[in-house]
Motif scaffolding. Structure first.
Motif, mmCIF file in Angstrom:
data_model
loop_
_atom_site.group_PDB
_atom_site.id
_atom_site.type_symbol
_atom_site.label_atom_id
_atom_site.label_comp_id
_atom_site.label_asym_id
_atom_site.label_seq_id
_atom_site.Cartn_x
_atom_site.Cartn_y
_atom_site.Cartn_z
ATOM 1 N N LEU A 224 -15.966 33.145 -1.169
ATOM 2 C CA LEU A 224 -17.268 33.561 -0.649
ATOM 3 C C LEU A 224 -17.919 34.500 -1.654
ATOM 4 C CD1 LEU A 224 -19.304 33.464 1.678
ATOM 5 C CD2 LEU A 224 -18.189 35.498 2.627
ATOM 6 N N LYS A 225 -19.099 34.088 -2.129
ATOM 7 C CA LYS A 225 -19.861 34.899 -3.072
ATOM 8 C C LYS A 225 -21.146 35.373 -2.413
ATOM 9 C CE LYS A 225 -18.247 32.315 -7.159
ATOM 10 N NZ LYS A 225 -17.787 33.396 -8.059
ATOM 11 N N ALA A 226 -21.619 36.530 -2.804
ATOM 12 C CA ALA A 226 -22.908 37.029 -2.322
ATOM 13 C C ALA A 226 -23.629 37.727 -3.466
ATOM 14 C CB ALA A 226 -22.729 37.983 -1.141
ATOM 15 N N TYR A 227 -24.957 37.589 -3.446
ATOM 16 C CA TYR A 227 -25.782 38.144 -4.513
ATOM 17 C C TYR A 227 -27.002 38.839 -3.925
ATOM 18 C CZ TYR A 227 -22.916 35.104 -7.397
ATOM 19 O OH TYR A 227 -21.852 34.499 -8.002
ATOM 20 N N VAL B 95 -27.535 37.327 -0.169
ATOM 21 C CA VAL B 95 -27.443 35.924 0.232
ATOM 22 C C VAL B 95 -26.029 35.432 -0.081
ATOM 23 C CG1 VAL B 95 -28.485 35.210 -1.990
ATOM 24 C CG2 VAL B 95 -28.404 33.601 -0.066
ATOM 25 N N TYR B 96 -25.411 34.785 0.926
ATOM 26 C CA TYR B 96 -24.035 34.302 0.804
ATOM 27 C C TYR B 96 -24.006 32.846 0.337
ATOM 28 C CZ TYR B 96 -23.049 38.364 3.773
ATOM 29 O OH TYR B 96 -22.969 39.635 4.293
ATOM 30 N N VAL C 130 -22.686 41.033 -5.367
ATOM 31 C CA VAL C 130 -22.317 42.102 -4.445
ATOM 32 C C VAL C 130 -21.043 41.759 -3.671
ATOM 33 C CG1 VAL C 130 -24.672 42.970 -4.193
ATOM 34 C CG2 VAL C 130 -23.859 41.184 -2.651
ATOM 35 N N LEU C 131 -20.546 40.514 -3.789
ATOM 36 C CA LEU C 131 -19.328 40.120 -3.094
ATOM 37 C C LEU C 131 -18.722 38.903 -3.783
ATOM 38 C CD1 LEU C 131 -17.615 40.669 -0.424
ATOM 39 C CD2 LEU C 131 -18.917 38.771 0.566
ATOM 40 N N LYS D 185 -22.283 44.060 5.504
ATOM 41 C CA LYS D 185 -22.510 45.310 4.777
ATOM 42 C C LYS D 185 -23.870 45.314 4.097
ATOM 43 C CE LYS D 185 -17.575 46.162 3.976
ATOM 44 N NZ LYS D 185 -16.512 46.421 2.968
ATOM 45 N N ALA D 186 -24.731 44.394 4.552
ATOM 46 C CA ALA D 186 -26.077 44.313 3.980
ATOM 47 C C ALA D 186 -26.897 45.530 4.385
ATOM 48 C CB ALA D 186 -26.755 43.038 4.450
ATOM 49 N N LYS D 187 -27.834 45.878 3.536
ATOM 50 C CA LYS D 187 -28.707 47.027 3.782
ATOM 51 C C LYS D 187 -30.095 46.535 4.161
ATOM 52 C CE LYS D 187 -26.169 49.817 0.425
ATOM 53 N NZ LYS D 187 -26.229 50.579 -0.852
ATOM 54 N N ALA D 188 -30.514 46.867 5.378
ATOM 55 C CA ALA D 188 -31.803 46.384 5.871
ATOM 56 C C ALA D 188 -32.809 47.513 5.984
ATOM 57 C CB ALA D 188 -31.619 45.716 7.240
#
Length: 326
Positions: A251-254, A230-231, A262-263, A309-312
């Motif tokens: 920009l952060k992602a978790y 989630v960004y 993760v970002l 780059k998310a893994k689905a």
């Protein structure tokens, strides 16, 4: 003179009843909290009784309103919504996430006022004007592969982005509504004491996760779920010695279920928009000047683009569409 906020513990006792009665006739006081040592579904003088907890007495000094859109969940949006009508999730400036039940036999009277509508506070960010935990954006909602509905949101006074103080303590959150698709009154409301923070992942009995933002950082737009991440667009004010400077757009992602980072990318100077995902492409607007070389992204004028780059794969997030009716 500003009214004094008054909280009364043991409000049903002899002294508590007398204090409540006296407060109603004294204009110098505002009754904000009533507590007892057991759960009692009752209101006195318009104030709902709560358990004797620290949260019950942590009343905010924020003038409340709901500036964000509502997250409205209907049967048109997900198969899990096995009801008629809608469940609504609302975020407010006081840092609360409220669940509203419009799935029962509510009444719309001749003045277009709803009756028989029930609500419950799912979460309280324990906001006040010092820590700055205002919620200006609506929660991003999805159903993860644990079959729970999750809500993602964050705090930050977007009306005073450059405000700096060592008392400003904003946060990002991912919490579960374990009762969805049912409506269950929650008392007391959840808070971070029921959540974990990285590197510890929340377990089955935990409400979710949270992240502490540093350096007076603030969320600037709605979060965006992208498969297993989630960004969150975040603004970090410039150095306190440069009061006229423009802060950083980060920009952060978790990880959606654990809250691990993760970002974390500095996009430039200014304020980021909500991340828009189309296929495996990401689009972000920037009110300001983008950095020349952004790792994993390209920029042209005020538009920043990148590849997800998310893994689905198995174990990823099961996204479902949401239809919002107002």
């Amino acid at each position: 003179m500003k009214k004094i906020n008054l909280a009364i513990s043991g409000c049903l006792g002899r002294m508590g009843q007398q204090l409540t009665k006296s407060s109603k006739s004294n204009n110098d006081f505002k009754l904000v909290a009533l507590t007892e040592n057991k759960l009692i579904n009752k209101k006195i003088a318009g104030v709902k009784l709560n358990l004797n907890t620290d949260l019950a007495f942590n009343k905010t000094d924020i003038i409340n309103s709901l500036p964000a859109d509502l997250s409205v969940i209907t049967a048109d949006g997900t198969r899990k919504a096995n009801y008629d009508g809608a469940l609504i999730y609302a975020s407010d400036l006081e840092g609360k996430i409220t669940k509203i039940n419009l799935t029962e036999n509510f009444i719309l009277n001749s003045d277009n006022i709803l009756k028989n509508v029930f609500s419950t506070t799912l979460f309280n960010a324990q906001s006040n004007s010092e820590n700055g935990r205002y919620i200006y954006t609506r929660p991003e909602v999805t159903i993860n592969n644990d079959n729970n509905l999750w809500l993602y949101f964050g705090t930050g006074n977007t009306q005073k982005l450059h405000e700096q103080s060592n008392k400003i303590k904003n946060r990002l959150y991912g919490i579960k509504d374990v009762n969805f698709p049912n409506f269950v009154a929650v008392n007391p409301a959840g808070d971070v004491s029921k959540c974990k923070t990285a590197p510890n992942c929340p377990g089955g009995s935990d409400l979710g996760w949270y992240v502490n933002l540093e350096k007076a950082q603030k969320l600037t737009a709605e979060p965006t779920v992208d498969a297993d991440r989630v960004y969150f667009p975040v603004y970090e004010p410039s150095d306190s010695n440069n009061k006229c400077g423009i802060g950083d757009a980060i920009l952060k992602a978790y990880d959606t279920k654990c809250g691990n980072s993760v970002l974390n990318v500095n996009m430039g100077k200014g304020v980021l928009s909500k991340v828009v995902k189309q296929g495996d492409n990401l689009y972000i607007g920037l009110a300001g000047e983008a950095n020349k070389n952004i790792s994993g992204f390209t920029s042209k004028d005020n538009l920043i683009t990148g590849k997800s780059k998310a893994k689905a794969a198995t174990g990823g997030v099961m996204l479902e569409s949401w239809k919002e009716n107002y």
